[in-house]
Design a protein around this motif. Structure first.
Motif, PDB file in Angstrom:
ATOM      1  N   LEU A 261       0.656  -1.212  -0.055  1.00 16.53           N
ATOM      2  CA  LEU A 261       0.005  -0.119   0.128  1.00 16.53           C
ATOM      3  C   LEU A 261       0.989   1.099  -0.042  1.00 16.53           C
ATOM      4  N   LEU A 262       1.917   1.381   0.720  1.00 19.28           N
ATOM      5  CA  LEU A 262       2.945   2.170   0.904  1.00 19.28           C
ATOM      6  C   LEU A 262       3.541   2.682  -0.654  1.00 19.28           C
ATOM      7  N   SER A 263       3.804   1.604  -1.159  1.00 21.50           N
ATOM      8  CA  SER A 263       4.551   1.662  -2.396  1.00 21.50           C
ATOM      9  C   SER A 263       3.718   2.265  -3.589  1.00 21.50           C
ATOM     10  N   MET A 264       2.276   1.765  -3.596  1.00 21.16           N
ATOM     11  CA  MET A 264       1.319   2.046  -4.646  1.00 21.16           C
ATOM     12  C   MET A 264       1.100   3.737  -4.352  1.00 21.16           C
ATOM     13  N   PHE A 265       0.878   3.831  -2.910  1.00 22.60           N
ATOM     14  CA  PHE A 265       0.668   5.262  -2.788  1.00 22.60           C
ATOM     15  C   PHE A 265       1.940   6.243  -3.294  1.00 22.60           C
ATOM     16  N   GLY A 266       3.113   5.789  -2.908  1.00 24.39           N
ATOM     17  CA  GLY A 266       4.051   6.791  -3.334  1.00 24.39           C
ATOM     18  C   GLY A 266       4.090   6.551  -4.855  1.00 24.39           C
ATOM     19  N   GLY A 267       3.648   5.449  -5.517  1.00 18.63           N
ATOM     20  CA  GLY A 267       3.741   5.438  -7.141  1.00 18.63           C
ATOM     21  C   GLY A 267       2.645   6.454  -7.633  1.00 18.63           C
ATOM     22  N   PHE A 268       1.749   6.377  -7.207  1.00 13.92           N
ATOM     23  CA  PHE A 268       0.528   7.262  -7.591  1.00 13.92           C
ATOM     24  C   PHE A 268       0.890   8.677  -7.447  1.00 13.92           C
ATOM     25  N   LEU A 285       9.747   6.490 -16.376  1.00 12.22           N
ATOM     26  CA  LEU A 285       9.962   5.256 -16.431  1.00 12.22           C
ATOM     27  C   LEU A 285      10.418   4.767 -14.978  1.00 12.22           C
ATOM     28  N   TRP A 286      10.911   5.610 -14.004  1.00 17.94           N
ATOM     29  CA  TRP A 286      10.973   5.401 -12.618  1.00 17.94           C
ATOM     30  C   TRP A 286       9.788   4.790 -11.957  1.00 17.94           C
ATOM     31  N   LEU A 287       8.803   5.231 -12.480  1.00 17.75           N
ATOM     32  CA  LEU A 287       7.525   4.789 -11.899  1.00 17.75           C
ATOM     33  C   LEU A 287       7.482   3.365 -11.700  1.00 17.75           C
ATOM     34  N   ILE A 288       8.089   2.479 -12.860  1.00 18.51           N
ATOM     35  CA  ILE A 288       7.870   1.249 -12.866  1.00 18.51           C
ATOM     36  C   ILE A 288       8.429   0.496 -11.429  1.00 18.51           C
ATOM     37  N   LEU A 289       9.335   0.976 -10.846  1.00 19.25           N
ATOM     38  CA  LEU A 289       9.897   0.687  -9.382  1.00 19.25           C
ATOM     39  C   LEU A 289       9.067   0.643  -8.319  1.00 19.25           C
ATOM     40  N   PRO A 290       8.120   1.734  -8.045  1.00 23.95           N
ATOM     41  CA  PRO A 290       7.296   1.639  -6.910  1.00 23.95           C
ATOM     42  C   PRO A 290       6.255   0.574  -7.337  1.00 23.95           C
ATOM     43  N   PHE A 291       5.454   0.887  -8.510  1.00 23.72           N
ATOM     44  CA  PHE A 291       4.608   0.220  -8.896  1.00 23.72           C
ATOM     45  C   PHE A 291       4.667  -1.203  -8.902  1.00 23.72           C
ATOM     46  N   VAL A 348      -0.956  -6.586 -14.336  1.00 16.95           N
ATOM     47  CA  VAL A 348      -1.475  -5.333 -13.509  1.00 16.95           C
ATOM     48  C   VAL A 348      -0.261  -4.307 -13.667  1.00 16.95           C
ATOM     49  N   ASP A 349       0.882  -4.709 -13.248  1.00 15.86           N
ATOM     50  CA  ASP A 349       1.789  -3.740 -13.331  1.00 15.86           C
ATOM     51  C   ASP A 349       2.086  -3.145 -14.502  1.00 15.86           C
ATOM     52  N   ALA A 350       2.050  -3.827 -15.442  1.00 18.82           N
ATOM     53  CA  ALA A 350       2.467  -3.332 -16.893  1.00 18.82           C
ATOM     54  C   ALA A 350       1.003  -2.226 -17.247  1.00 18.82           C
ATOM     55  N   ALA A 351       0.003  -2.652 -16.868  1.00 18.52           N
ATOM     56  CA  ALA A 351      -1.173  -1.836 -17.334  1.00 18.52           C
ATOM     57  C   ALA A 351      -1.078  -0.603 -16.534  1.00 18.52           C
ATOM     58  N   ILE A 352      -0.614  -0.570 -15.332  1.00 22.16           N
ATOM     59  CA  ILE A 352      -0.597   0.756 -14.528  1.00 22.16           C
ATOM     60  C   ILE A 352       0.770   1.624 -15.017  1.00 22.16           C
ATOM     61  N   CYS A 353       1.743   0.744 -15.516  1.00 23.78           N
ATOM     62  CA  CYS A 353       2.755   1.617 -15.775  1.00 23.78           C
ATOM     63  C   CYS A 353       2.622   2.181 -16.954  1.00 23.78           C
ATOM     64  N   VAL A 354       2.109   1.571 -18.105  1.00 26.47           N
ATOM     65  CA  VAL A 354       1.893   2.227 -19.290  1.00 26.47           C
ATOM     66  C   VAL A 354       0.965   3.355 -19.170  1.00 26.47           C
ATOM     67  N   LEU A 355      -0.293   3.196 -18.452  1.00 21.44           N
ATOM     68  CA  LEU A 355      -1.168   4.346 -18.087  1.00 21.44           C
ATOM     69  C   LEU A 355      -0.281   5.530 -17.835  1.00 21.44           C
ATOM     70  N   PHE A 356       0.267   5.540 -16.813  1.00 22.96           N
ATOM     71  CA  PHE A 356       1.080   6.965 -16.183  1.00 22.96           C
ATOM     72  C   PHE A 356       2.270   7.177 -16.923  1.00 22.96           C
ATOM     73  N   ILE A 357       2.926   6.323 -17.590  1.00 28.92           N
ATOM     74  CA  ILE A 357       3.986   6.774 -18.528  1.00 28.92           C
ATOM     75  C   ILE A 357       3.561   7.263 -19.763  1.00 28.92           C
ATOM     76  N   MET A 358       2.688   6.733 -20.490  1.00 29.49           N
ATOM     77  CA  MET A 358       2.206   7.154 -21.677  1.00 29.49           C
ATOM     78  C   MET A 358       1.336   8.229 -21.883  1.00 29.49           C
ATOM     79  N   VAL A 359       0.459   8.591 -20.841  1.00 30.64           N
ATOM     80  CA  VAL A 359      -0.461   9.783 -20.724  1.00 30.64           C
ATOM     81  C   VAL A 359       0.273  11.157 -20.905  1.00 30.64           C
ATOM     82  N   PRO A 360      -0.335  11.950 -21.808  1.00 30.69           N
ATOM     83  CA  PRO A 360       0.338  13.191 -22.061  1.00 30.69           C
ATOM     84  C   PRO A 360       0.538  13.932 -20.895  1.00 30.69           C
TER      85      PRO A 360
END
Length: 364
Positions: A261-268, A285-291, A348-360
Motif C-alpha cells: 500500500l505504501l509503494s502504491m501510494f508513493g507510485g501514484f 520510467l522510474w515509476l516502474i519501480l514503486p508500482f 497489472v503492473d504493466a497496465a498501470i505503468c503504461v497508463l501513467f508513463i504514456m499519458v500526455p
C-alpha cells in the motif's frame, strides 16, 4: 532386543501421492515439508492457538505405542518360555498368543483402523485390564496406583527412552503413569493444559482411570477420536490453504500488505507529480519501480504466495525462516500457482505503468 522407539517400523512418506495429504497421514509422519507434522504443530501453536489438542492426541497415540511395546515384550516371553503363574494367567497367556505381533506402525483414530487392527487393539486392552487386576492385587502396585504423578513426571514420549524399568523394557507402572499424566494434564477441570471436550467424555475417562483403575488404550478412544475430528474439521483445512496453496504466514503477509500500500501510494503520488510537471516519458520510467514493488506485494498478500520463493522451492514456517518444499505434489501445486500469480502481477503492473508513463503531461 530392539529399542522401544525402534520396535515398530517408522512410516515412510508417500512420494507418489498425487493429491493433498489427509490429517491422518500428517499425524502419522507420512508427509514431507511443508505439510509435515512439525509444520502442523507450528500452525496449531501460532495460528490456531490450540496446540494442546494436538499434544493431547500425540500423547494418547504415544500411550498406545507404549502399551503395544509392553504387550509385545510379554508376548515374546510367553512364546520363548513358560510364564510364571503370578505374572500371567492361562487365559491372559492365550490372549497374548492369539494377539499377533502388533506391528501396525501408528496409532490412529478408530475410523482408519482395519478390522485386524481393531481386533488386536481390543485384545490388547482386554489383556491390560486383566493384567491390571493382577498388579492391583500386589501391595506395591496398589500403593503406587493411588499416588498422582508429580508435575515433573515424564511424558509418554520420554517413557520410551527414560523408564525406571530395565533398559529397553516398559514397566507396568509406566503405563499407569502415562495414563494418569494425560488425565491430569489435559482432561481434569483446571488442568495445566485443559482441553475442551463434551462433559460426558471427560467424566467417562476420569471415572475409568481414577475409580476403576483403567489405563488401557481404549479408555481414551472416544476422546482421541473427538479431538481428531475437531482438528480435521476446524484446523486442517486452514493448514492446507496456508502451506499447500501458499508459502507465507500471516505476519509477513500483513507486512507485505503495508509495504504494498505504501509503494502504491508513493507510485501514484510520484506519477501525478511527474504528469503535472510535464516531465518526459523517459523520466517517468522510474515509476516502474514503486508500482512493481506495490503490485508484487499486494499480489503476494492476496494469494498468500511469494512467486519467486515458490519457484525456488521454499516455504515460510516462522517469520523470515524458510524450509525446502519437499512434498512433490505440493511443490508442483505451488509452482503452478506461482506462475499464475506472477502473470497477474506482470499484467497489472504493466497496465498501470503504461497508463501513467504514456499519458500526455500537462504543466499546471
Amino acid at each position: 532386543m530392539d529399542h522401544p522407539g525402534a520396535a515398530t517400523p517408522s512410516p515412510q512418506p508417500d512420494l507418489m501421492r498425487n493429491r493433498l495429504p489427509t490429517l491422518f497421514e500428517v499425524l502419522s509422519r507420512r508427509t514431507l515439508p511443508p505439510v509435515d507434522l512439525f509444520s502442523f504443530y507450528i500452525y496449531m501453536r501460532d495460528q490456531q492457538r490450540s496446540v494442546d489438542y494436538l499434544d493431547f492426541w500425540l500423547d494418547v497415540a504415544q500411550h498406545m505405542s507404549l502399551c503395544r511395546h509392553y504387550v509385545r515384550e510379554l508376548r515374546r516371553s510367553v512364546l520363548v518360555s513358560t510364564p510364571e503363574p503370578e505374572r500371567s494367567s492361562q487365559r491372559s497367556s492365550g490372549i497374548l498368543e492369539s494377539m499377533g505381533d502388533l506391528t501396525h506402525p501408528v496409532a490412529g483414530p478408530s475410523m482408519y483402523a482395519t478390522e485386524k487392527e481393531r481386533d488386536q487393539d481390543a485384545q490388547m486392552s482386554a489383556f491390560l485390564r486383566e493384567d491390571r487386576d493382577h498388579h492391583h492385587d500386589s501391595p506395591i502396585s496398589s500403593n503406587t496406583r493411588q499416588e498422582r504423578p508429580s508435575p515433573n513426571v515424564s511424558t509418554p514420549r520420554e517413557f520410551l527412552t527414560d523408564s525406571n524399568s530395565p533398559p529397553h523394557m516398559v514397566a507396568r507402572q509406566d503405563i499407569r503413569a502415562s495414563a494418569e499424566k494425560i488425565l491430569y494434564t489435559f482432561l481434569l477441570p483446571g488442568a495445566e493444559r485443559e482441553i475442551t471436550l463434551p462433559g460426558s467424555i471427560t467424566q467417562d475417562v476420569t471415572t475409568s482411570i481414577e475409580e476403576f483403575g483403567r489405563d488401557d488404550p481404549e479408555v481414551f478412544d472416544v476422546a482421541k477420536d473427538y479431538v481428531f475430528q475437531a482438528m480435521e474439521r476446524d484446523a486442517f483445512p486452514g493448514f492446507l490453504r496456508m502451506k499447500a496453496l501458499g508459502n507465507l504466514i500471516p505476519l509477513t503477509m500483513i507486512l507485505r500488505l503495508i509495504l504494498g500500500l505504501l509503494s502504491m501510494f508513493g507510485g501514484f503520488w510520484a506519477a501525478f507529480v511527474l504528469i503535472f510537471l510535464d516531465k518526459d516519458r523517459l523520466t517517468r520510467l522510474w515509476l516502474i519501480l514503486p508500482f512493481t514493488i506495490g503490485v508484487y506485494c499486494l499480489a503476494s498478500y492476496q494469494y498468500s504466495l511469494d512467486p519467486f520463493l515458490a519457484m525456488l522451492g521454499y516455504s515460510e514456517y516462522t517469520p523470515f525462516n524458510f524450509s525446502r518444499v519437499r512434498e512433490p505434489y505440493v511443490r508442483q501445486l505451488l509452482a503452478r500457482r506461482a506462475v499464475m500469480v506472477l502473470a497477474i502481477t506482470v499484467f497489472v503492473d504493466a497496465a498501470i505503468c503504461v497508463l501513467f508513463i504514456m499519458v500526455p503531461g500537462k504543466r499546471l
